[in-house]
Design a protein around this motif. Structure first.
Motif, short mmCIF file in Angstrom:
data_model
loop_
_atom_site.label_atom_id
_atom_site.label_comp_id
_atom_site.label_asym_id
_atom_site.label_seq_id
_atom_site.Cartn_x
_atom_site.Cartn_y
_atom_site.Cartn_z
N VAL A 30 0.84 -1.19 0.00
CA VAL A 30 0.00 0.00 0.00
C VAL A 30 0.88 1.24 0.00
CG1 VAL A 30 -1.96 -1.11 1.16
CG2 VAL A 30 -0.22 0.00 2.51
N GLN A 31 0.28 2.36 -0.37
CA GLN A 31 1.02 3.62 -0.42
C GLN A 31 1.35 4.12 0.98
OE1 GLN A 31 -1.53 6.27 -2.56
NE2 GLN A 31 -1.09 5.35 -4.55
N THR A 32 2.35 4.95 1.04
CA THR A 32 2.76 5.57 2.30
C THR A 32 1.67 6.49 2.83
OG1 THR A 32 5.08 5.45 1.67
CG2 THR A 32 4.50 7.11 3.32
N GLY A 33 1.39 6.37 4.12
CA GLY A 33 0.46 7.27 4.80
C GLY A 33 -0.98 7.19 4.38
N CYS A 34 -1.44 6.00 3.98
CA CYS A 34 -2.82 5.91 3.49
C CYS A 34 -3.72 4.99 4.32
CB CYS A 34 -2.84 5.48 2.04
SG CYS A 34 -2.33 3.78 1.79
N ILE A 35 -3.21 4.43 5.39
CA ILE A 35 -3.96 3.47 6.20
C ILE A 35 -4.32 4.12 7.54
CG2 ILE A 35 -3.85 1.21 7.34
CD1 ILE A 35 -3.86 0.98 4.32
N ASP A 36 -5.55 3.94 7.97
CA ASP A 36 -6.00 4.49 9.25
C ASP A 36 -5.69 3.58 10.43
OD1 ASP A 36 -7.10 6.82 8.09
OD2 ASP A 36 -8.90 5.71 7.55
N VAL A 37 -5.73 2.25 10.21
CA VAL A 37 -5.49 1.29 11.29
C VAL A 37 -4.71 0.10 10.75
CG1 VAL A 37 -6.56 -0.29 12.95
CG2 VAL A 37 -7.63 1.91 12.49
N VAL A 38 -3.67 -0.29 11.47
CA VAL A 38 -2.94 -1.52 11.18
C VAL A 38 -3.18 -2.46 12.36
CG1 VAL A 38 -0.66 -2.58 10.98
CG2 VAL A 38 -1.16 -0.47 9.74
N VAL A 39 -3.55 -3.70 12.05
CA VAL A 39 -3.74 -4.70 13.09
C VAL A 39 -2.56 -5.67 13.03
CG1 VAL A 39 -5.22 -6.57 13.92
CG2 VAL A 39 -6.25 -4.49 12.94
N ALA A 40 -1.74 -5.64 14.06
CA ALA A 40 -0.60 -6.56 14.19
C ALA A 40 -0.98 -7.60 15.23
CB ALA A 40 0.66 -5.80 14.57
N HIS A 41 -1.79 -8.53 14.82
CA HIS A 41 -2.36 -9.52 15.73
C HIS A 41 -1.59 -10.83 15.61
CE1 HIS A 41 -5.16 -12.44 17.42
NE2 HIS A 41 -5.70 -11.43 18.06
N GLY A 42 -0.71 -11.08 16.57
CA GLY A 42 -0.01 -12.35 16.61
C GLY A 42 0.93 -12.57 15.44
N ILE A 43 1.48 -11.52 14.88
CA ILE A 43 2.38 -11.68 13.75
C ILE A 43 3.81 -11.30 14.10
CG2 ILE A 43 1.81 -9.41 12.78
CD1 ILE A 43 2.61 -12.55 10.73
N TRP A 44 4.00 -10.22 14.85
CA TRP A 44 5.35 -9.74 15.11
C TRP A 44 6.17 -10.72 15.92
CZ3 TRP A 44 4.26 -3.94 16.41
CH2 TRP A 44 3.97 -3.26 15.22
N ASN A 45 5.55 -11.54 16.74
CA ASN A 45 6.32 -12.52 17.49
C ASN A 45 6.97 -13.54 16.55
OD1 ASN A 45 3.27 -13.22 17.66
ND2 ASN A 45 4.29 -15.20 17.78
N LEU A 46 6.50 -13.63 15.31
CA LEU A 46 7.08 -14.57 14.35
C LEU A 46 8.32 -14.03 13.66
CD1 LEU A 46 3.80 -15.93 12.75
CD2 LEU A 46 5.18 -16.95 14.58
N ALA A 47 8.65 -12.77 13.92
CA ALA A 47 9.90 -12.22 13.38
C ALA A 47 11.05 -13.07 13.90
CB ALA A 47 10.06 -10.76 13.78
N ARG A 48 12.00 -13.37 13.03
CA ARG A 48 13.09 -14.27 13.39
C ARG A 48 14.32 -13.54 13.92
NH1 ARG A 48 12.17 -19.31 11.70
NH2 ARG A 48 14.36 -19.82 11.33
N SER A 49 14.24 -12.20 13.94
CA SER A 49 15.35 -11.41 14.46
C SER A 49 14.83 -10.05 14.90
CB SER A 49 16.42 -11.21 13.38
OG SER A 49 15.92 -10.40 12.34
N GLY A 50 15.63 -9.36 15.69
CA GLY A 50 15.28 -8.01 16.07
C GLY A 50 15.18 -7.11 14.85
N ALA A 51 16.06 -7.33 13.88
CA ALA A 51 16.04 -6.51 12.65
C ALA A 51 14.72 -6.70 11.89
CB ALA A 51 17.23 -6.86 11.77
N GLU A 52 14.25 -7.94 11.78
CA GLU A 52 12.99 -8.20 11.08
C GLU A 52 11.82 -7.58 11.86
OE1 GLU A 52 10.50 -11.83 8.97
OE2 GLU A 52 12.05 -12.33 10.42
N PHE A 53 11.86 -7.68 13.17
CA PHE A 53 10.84 -7.07 14.02
C PHE A 53 10.79 -5.55 13.78
CE2 PHE A 53 9.42 -5.14 18.00
CZ PHE A 53 8.29 -5.88 18.30
#
Length: 155
Positions: A30-53
């Motif tokens: 999606v374009q920059t600055g065009c979303i009103d709400v992002v839902v990060a539900h149970g996804i960020w814990n799956l990042a495999r590194s601090g950099a990916e997080f």
């Protein structure tokens, strides 16, 4: 699951202003600055590194409008025993929960990471920790302790 959610939600919308996107956490189509709400539900814990997080957090910041909301639902460090060792070179990545690298942050770490990306806590939906055993009680094996909150992108 996303298709079923979309059909239920769209039927209940008054103005039809909803788009659901299934995408990787670090590259939202999606374009920059065009979303009103992002839902990060149970996804960020799956990042495999601090950099990916951090990439995922930066991507959420990129797509949100100023003042836009970020719903966070992610693993707490309290899921793991206090003496659990982090992955070498990482500060909040562990393999002990599932055998794969996953992120388990403390409250100060989560607040610092989100703050560095330009997010501030929303006082209407403050950070809370779910499933945390009371002091002196043993944790139920396999039940993650979860942080839940809403943050806002700084204007």
């Amino acid at each position: 699951m996303i298709v079923a959610s979309a059909s239920r939600i769209v039927q209940s919308l008054e103005f039809g202003r909803l788009n659901l996107v299934l995408a990787g956490m670090d590259c939202l189509p999606v374009q920059t600055g065009c979303i009103d709400v992002v839902v990060a539900h149970g996804i960020w814990n799956l990042a495999r590194s601090g950099a990916e997080f951090r990439c995922a957090i930066q991507e959420a910041a990129r797509v949100l409008t100023p003042g836009g909301g970020l719903f966070v639902f992610t693993f707490s460090r309290h899921t793991l025993p206090p003496d659990t060792q982090v992955v070498l070179g990482e500060s909040f990545v562990f393999t002990q929960f599932s055998g794969e690298p996953q992120c388990f942050l403390t409250e100060p770490q989560l607040l610092a990471e989100l703050g560095a990306a330009g997010f501030v806590p929303d006082p209407e939906v403050p950070l809370r920790e779910l499933n945390r055993p009371r002091s002196g009680l043993l944790a139920t094996a396999g039940t993650p302790v979860i942080y839940e909150a809403v943050f806002r992108r700084r204007e």
